[in-house]
Design a protein around this motif. Structure first.
Motif, PDB file in Angstrom:
ATOM      1  N   SER A 144     -22.837  22.979  62.514  1.00 48.81           N
ATOM      2  CA  SER A 144     -22.382  24.254  63.066  1.00 48.81           C
ATOM      3  C   SER A 144     -23.570  25.145  63.419  1.00 48.81           C
ATOM      4  O   SER A 144     -23.610  25.773  64.486  1.00 48.81           O
ATOM      5  CB  SER A 144     -21.483  24.971  62.056  1.00 48.81           C
ATOM      6  OG  SER A 144     -20.375  24.189  61.708  1.00 48.81           O
ATOM      7  N   LYS A 145     -24.550  25.191  62.526  1.00 50.53           N
ATOM      8  CA  LYS A 145     -25.741  25.999  62.783  1.00 50.53           C
ATOM      9  C   LYS A 145     -26.515  25.461  63.978  1.00 50.53           C
ATOM     10  O   LYS A 145     -27.094  26.225  64.756  1.00 50.53           O
ATOM     11  CB  LYS A 145     -26.634  26.019  61.542  1.00 50.53           C
ATOM     12  CG  LYS A 145     -26.043  26.762  60.354  1.00 50.53           C
ATOM     13  CD  LYS A 145     -26.957  26.672  59.138  1.00 50.53           C
ATOM     14  CE  LYS A 145     -26.343  27.351  57.926  1.00 50.53           C
ATOM     15  NZ  LYS A 145     -27.206  27.204  56.717  1.00 50.53           N
ATOM     16  N   LEU A 146     -26.505  24.151  64.140  1.00 49.29           N
ATOM     17  CA  LEU A 146     -27.216  23.540  65.252  1.00 49.29           C
ATOM     18  C   LEU A 146     -26.556  23.890  66.584  1.00 49.29           C
ATOM     19  O   LEU A 146     -27.235  24.225  67.564  1.00 49.29           O
ATOM     20  CB  LEU A 146     -27.258  22.023  65.048  1.00 49.29           C
ATOM     21  CG  LEU A 146     -28.066  21.183  66.035  1.00 49.29           C
ATOM     22  CD1 LEU A 146     -29.425  21.784  66.322  1.00 49.29           C
ATOM     23  CD2 LEU A 146     -28.198  19.769  65.498  1.00 49.29           C
ATOM     24  N   ILE A 147     -25.231  23.836  66.634  1.00 48.36           N
ATOM     25  CA  ILE A 147     -24.516  24.252  67.856  1.00 48.36           C
ATOM     26  C   ILE A 147     -24.804  25.717  68.154  1.00 48.36           C
ATOM     27  O   ILE A 147     -25.006  26.114  69.309  1.00 48.36           O
ATOM     28  CB  ILE A 147     -22.998  24.028  67.703  1.00 48.36           C
ATOM     29  CG1 ILE A 147     -22.671  22.540  67.512  1.00 48.36           C
ATOM     30  CG2 ILE A 147     -22.257  24.584  68.913  1.00 48.36           C
ATOM     31  CD1 ILE A 147     -22.992  21.662  68.691  1.00 48.36           C
ATOM     32  N   ASN A 148     -24.867  26.538  67.120  1.00 51.56           N
ATOM     33  CA  ASN A 148     -25.171  27.954  67.314  1.00 51.56           C
ATOM     34  C   ASN A 148     -26.597  28.167  67.826  1.00 51.56           C
ATOM     35  O   ASN A 148     -26.859  29.088  68.606  1.00 51.56           O
ATOM     36  CB  ASN A 148     -24.960  28.721  66.009  1.00 51.56           C
ATOM     37  CG  ASN A 148     -23.509  29.129  65.796  1.00 51.56           C
ATOM     38  OD1 ASN A 148     -22.840  29.563  66.738  1.00 51.56           O
ATOM     39  ND2 ASN A 148     -23.020  28.977  64.585  1.00 51.56           N
ATOM     40  N   ALA A 149     -27.533  27.312  67.397  1.00 48.49           N
ATOM     41  CA  ALA A 149     -28.903  27.405  67.894  1.00 48.49           C
ATOM     42  C   ALA A 149     -28.951  27.073  69.383  1.00 48.49           C
ATOM     43  O   ALA A 149     -29.656  27.732  70.161  1.00 48.49           O
ATOM     44  CB  ALA A 149     -29.806  26.466  67.101  1.00 48.49           C
ATOM     45  N   ILE A 150     -28.196  26.065  69.790  1.00 47.56           N
ATOM     46  CA  ILE A 150     -28.129  25.705  71.209  1.00 47.56           C
ATOM     47  C   ILE A 150     -27.495  26.840  72.005  1.00 47.56           C
ATOM     48  O   ILE A 150     -27.934  27.171  73.106  1.00 47.56           O
ATOM     49  CB  ILE A 150     -27.356  24.389  71.382  1.00 47.56           C
ATOM     50  CG1 ILE A 150     -28.191  23.238  70.813  1.00 47.56           C
ATOM     51  CG2 ILE A 150     -26.996  24.143  72.845  1.00 47.56           C
ATOM     52  CD1 ILE A 150     -27.462  21.923  70.723  1.00 47.56           C
ATOM     53  N   ARG A 151     -26.475  27.459  71.435  1.00 46.46           N
ATOM     54  CA  ARG A 151     -25.844  28.617  72.082  1.00 46.46           C
ATOM     55  C   ARG A 151     -26.865  29.726  72.334  1.00 46.46           C
ATOM     56  O   ARG A 151     -26.919  30.295  73.438  1.00 46.46           O
ATOM     57  CB  ARG A 151     -24.718  29.149  71.201  1.00 46.46           C
ATOM     58  CG  ARG A 151     -24.128  30.475  71.684  1.00 46.46           C
ATOM     59  CD  ARG A 151     -23.084  31.017  70.737  1.00 46.46           C
ATOM     60  NE  ARG A 151     -23.620  31.353  69.415  1.00 46.46           N
ATOM     61  CZ  ARG A 151     -22.901  31.934  68.459  1.00 46.46           C
ATOM     62  NH1 ARG A 151     -21.633  32.227  68.668  1.00 46.46           N
ATOM     63  NH2 ARG A 151     -23.451  32.216  67.297  1.00 46.46           N
ATOM     64  N   LEU A 152     -27.685  30.027  71.343  1.00 47.60           N
ATOM     65  CA  LEU A 152     -28.675  31.090  71.487  1.00 47.60           C
ATOM     66  C   LEU A 152     -29.708  30.738  72.561  1.00 47.60           C
ATOM     67  O   LEU A 152     -30.025  31.570  73.427  1.00 47.60           O
ATOM     68  CB  LEU A 152     -29.376  31.335  70.148  1.00 47.60           C
ATOM     69  CG  LEU A 152     -30.527  32.352  70.168  1.00 47.60           C
ATOM     70  CD1 LEU A 152     -30.048  33.713  70.644  1.00 47.60           C
ATOM     71  CD2 LEU A 152     -31.172  32.452  68.786  1.00 47.60           C
ATOM     72  N   ALA A 153     -30.228  29.524  72.533  1.00 43.63           N
ATOM     73  CA  ALA A 153     -31.218  29.111  73.539  1.00 43.63           C
ATOM     74  C   ALA A 153     -30.613  29.134  74.933  1.00 43.63           C
ATOM     75  O   ALA A 153     -31.284  29.498  75.907  1.00 43.63           O
ATOM     76  CB  ALA A 153     -31.744  27.717  73.200  1.00 43.63           C
ATOM     77  N   ALA A 154     -29.333  28.772  75.039  1.00 44.42           N
ATOM     78  CA  ALA A 154     -28.653  28.802  76.336  1.00 44.42           C
ATOM     79  C   ALA A 154     -28.550  30.227  76.872  1.00 44.42           C
ATOM     80  O   ALA A 154     -28.724  30.465  78.076  1.00 44.42           O
ATOM     81  CB  ALA A 154     -27.261  28.179  76.205  1.00 44.42           C
ATOM     82  N   LYS A 155     -28.261  31.171  75.998  1.00 41.07           N
ATOM     83  CA  LYS A 155     -28.167  32.570  76.431  1.00 41.07           C
ATOM     84  C   LYS A 155     -29.517  33.084  76.927  1.00 41.07           C
ATOM     85  O   LYS A 155     -29.597  33.800  77.942  1.00 41.07           O
ATOM     86  CB  LYS A 155     -27.650  33.441  75.282  1.00 41.07           C
ATOM     87  CG  LYS A 155     -26.174  33.251  74.997  1.00 41.07           C
ATOM     88  CD  LYS A 155     -25.766  33.876  73.673  1.00 41.07           C
ATOM     89  CE  LYS A 155     -26.007  35.359  73.626  1.00 41.07           C
ATOM     90  NZ  LYS A 155     -25.525  35.967  72.373  1.00 41.07           N
ATOM     91  N   ILE A 156     -30.585  32.703  76.238  1.00 40.27           N
ATOM     92  CA  ILE A 156     -31.921  33.132  76.658  1.00 40.27           C
ATOM     93  C   ILE A 156     -32.267  32.514  78.010  1.00 40.27           C
ATOM     94  O   ILE A 156     -32.766  33.193  78.913  1.00 40.27           O
ATOM     95  CB  ILE A 156     -32.954  32.735  75.587  1.00 40.27           C
ATOM     96  CG1 ILE A 156     -32.699  33.484  74.284  1.00 40.27           C
ATOM     97  CG2 ILE A 156     -34.370  33.021  76.086  1.00 40.27           C
ATOM     98  CD1 ILE A 156     -33.516  32.977  73.102  1.00 40.27           C
ATOM     99  N   THR A 157     -31.998  31.228  78.153  1.00 37.46           N
ATOM    100  CA  THR A 157     -32.284  30.538  79.420  1.00 37.46           C
ATOM    101  C   THR A 157     -31.427  31.104  80.544  1.00 37.46           C
ATOM    102  O   THR A 157     -31.908  31.310  81.665  1.00 37.46           O
ATOM    103  CB  THR A 157     -32.032  29.029  79.263  1.00 37.46           C
ATOM    104  OG1 THR A 157     -32.873  28.511  78.223  1.00 37.46           O
ATOM    105  CG2 THR A 157     -32.322  28.295  80.561  1.00 37.46           C
ATOM    106  N   ASN A 158     -30.174  31.371  80.249  1.00 33.92           N
ATOM    107  CA  ASN A 158     -29.275  31.945  81.257  1.00 33.92           C
ATOM    108  C   ASN A 158     -29.817  33.270  81.796  1.00 33.92           C
ATOM    109  O   ASN A 158     -29.745  33.540  82.994  1.00 33.92           O
ATOM    110  CB  ASN A 158     -27.891  32.163  80.633  1.00 33.92           C
ATOM    111  CG  ASN A 158     -26.951  32.903  81.556  1.00 33.92           C
ATOM    112  OD1 ASN A 158     -26.482  32.362  82.538  1.00 33.92           O
ATOM    113  ND2 ASN A 158     -26.665  34.155  81.231  1.00 33.92           N
ATOM    114  N   HIS A 159     -30.371  34.084  80.907  1.00 33.42           N
ATOM    115  CA  HIS A 159     -30.930  35.379  81.319  1.00 33.42           C
ATOM    116  C   HIS A 159     -32.034  35.191  82.350  1.00 33.42           C
ATOM    117  O   HIS A 159     -32.106  35.928  83.342  1.00 33.42           O
ATOM    118  CB  HIS A 159     -31.466  36.111  80.086  1.00 33.42           C
ATOM    119  CG  HIS A 159     -32.039  37.460  80.385  1.00 33.42           C
ATOM    120  ND1 HIS A 159     -31.261  38.535  80.763  1.00 33.42           N
ATOM    121  CD2 HIS A 159     -33.324  37.917  80.374  1.00 33.42           C
ATOM    122  CE1 HIS A 159     -32.034  39.590  80.978  1.00 33.42           C
ATOM    123  NE2 HIS A 159     -33.290  39.235  80.746  1.00 33.42           N
TER     124      HIS A 159
END
Length: 337
Positions: free
Chosen positions: A29-44
Motif C-alpha cells: 500500500s505504501k509503495l502504491i502511494n509512493a508511485i502516486r506521489l511521484a506521478a503527481k510531481i511528474t504530472n506538474h
C-alpha cells in the motif's frame, strides 16, 4: 456529481481493499502511494512543459541508444528519489538506467521486500506536440534472501509473478490505473485538490472491438501473418473495416483500447527481430493489466507473462487487447506459412 462527495480517493480505496492484496502487510500500500506521489510531481512538470525549459533533448542517450528528453531525465529522477525515500523497495530498474539500482533499507538491514521496474516517461517523443505520455510500472517481491543486497535475479522474474502493475497517463486528465491481481481500477487526478479519485472501477476490455493500433509505417517489415491480419481489419465485411488509431505512446494507445475495445500491436520488425518494447517494464506490466481486464496478451505464439527474462532490458513483441481480436490475430500468425 462532484469528486469530493461521490467518489473514494485512492488512499481510501487502498485502505478498504488492503486485505485483497497478495501481501497485506501495508508495505505494498505504501509503495502504491509512493508511485502516486511521484506521478503527481511528474504530472506538474508535464503540464507546464510548454512554459519552462524542459522540452527537447537532454543531450544524452539511454542504455537503449535512444535520445533522452529532458522530461525523461526529470521523471526518472523523481520516481527513483520518491521510491528510495519511502524505505520500502530494495531495488529499482528503469528504462533510463543501464543497471538496476540497489536500495538499502533505512536501518541498513536489507530487509525491504519489493523491487520496482519502471518506464518513467513512455512516449516522451510526443511531449513537444502536447500529446499524451505516461509512466509504466511493475512490482515484484524479491526472491533473493532478506538481509542480503538485491540481485539481478530479483528483476528477471516472469510476468506471472508480479504482485502489482499499472500506468499513469498524463493526458487531457491524469489517470492512475493499476492492478494487484484483483481486477483493474482507474483513478483520475482532481488538479484543484491534488487528489486521485476512483473514477473507473473494475475496468475490462470489451470482448471484441473495432480499433487496431499499430505503426503501419513499419508494414513492409511485418510478418506475413501480421500483414494478413491488418488486411483483415481493413476489409469491408461484417463489422469491418476497423478503425486505425495509433498515438505512439503505449500507455495512451492501450488505454483507449481498454475503454473502447481494440488491439495494440508492436510486432517484430526488420532490424528488431526480438521486438522493440522492453519485456520487464513495458510488456509484462501491460500484459498483467490486460489479463486482469479480461483481455489477452501474447507475442503472437506465446503468453507474455510466461516468458522467463534473461536480460534487464530484453525486448519482445507484444499483441494485447480484446480477447477475440487477439485470438483472430493468432490464427493468422499460426497459418502464415
Amino acid at each position: 456529481m462532484t469528486y469530493t462527495n461521490q467518489k473514494r480517493t485512492l488512499g481510501e480505496f487502498i485502505f478498504d481493499n488492503q486485505s485483497s492484496f497478495a501481501y497485506s502487510t501495508g508495505e505494498l500500500s505504501k509503495l502504491i502511494n509512493a508511485i502516486r506521489l511521484a506521478a503527481k510531481i511528474t504530472n506538474h512538470e508535464v503540464n507546464k512543459a510548454g512554459l519552462v525549459d524542459i522540452l527537447g533533448d537532454a543531450g544524452n542517450t539511454n542504455v537503449q541508444g535512444e535520445d533522452q528528453q529532458k522530461l525523461d531525465v526529470y521523471a526518472n529522477d523523481k520516481f527513483i528519489q520518491t521510491l528510495k525515500q519511502r524505505g520500502i523497495v530494495c531495488g529499482i530498474a528503469s528504462e533510463e538506467e543501464e543497471d538496476f539500482i540497489a536500495v538499502n533499507s533505512i536501518d541498513g538491514n536489507n530487509n525491504n521486500k519489493y523491487v520496482v521496474l519502471i518506464d518513467p516517461l513512455d512516449g516522451s517523443s510526443n511531449i513537444d506536440v502536447n500529446a499524451s505520455v505516461g509512466t509504466i510500472f511493475s512490482i515484484y517481491r524479491r526472491i533473493s534472501p532478506l538481509g542480503s543486497p538485491v540481485e539481478l535475479k530479483d528483476f528477471l522474474q516472469p510476468g506471472k509473478d508480479q504482485v502489482a502493475a499499472g500506468y499513469v497517463m498524463y493526458g487531457t486528465s491524469t489517470m492512475l490505473v493499476f492492478t494487484t491481481g484483483n481486477g483493474v481500477n482507474g483513478f483520475t487526478l482532481n488538479p484543484a485538490l491534488g487528489t486521485f479519485y476512483h473514477s473507473h472501477p473494475n475496468m475490462q476490455f470489451p470482448e471484441t472491438g473495432r480499433i487496431y493500433s499499430v505503426n503501419e509505417g513499419n508494414y513492409v517489415h511485418f510478418s506475413k501473418g501480421v500483414k494478413a491480419y491488418i488486411k483483415y481489419c481493413q476489409k469491408e465485411e461484417g463489422d469491418r473495416p476497423y478503425t486505425s488509431r495509433y498515438i505512439g505512446s503505449m500507455v495512451a494507445d492501450f488505454h483507449r483500447n481498454l475503454i473502447k475495445g481494440g488491439i495494440y500491436m508492436y510486432p517484430r520488425i526488420g532490424p528488431m527481430q526480438n521486438g522493440k518494447l522492453r519485456l520487464t517494464y513495458e510488456c509484462n506490466p501491460i500484459a498483467f493489466l490486460t489479463e486482469q481486464a479480461k483481455g489477452k496478451a501474447t507475442t503472437g505464439t506465446k503468453r507474455i507473462m510466461d516468458i522467463e527474462p534473461t536480460e534487464l532490458h530484453q525486448r519482445e513483441a507484444i499483441f494485447c487487447g480484446s480477447i477475440k481480436m487477439v485470438e483472430k490475430l493468432e490464427e493468422f500468425i499460426l497459418n502464415e506459412d
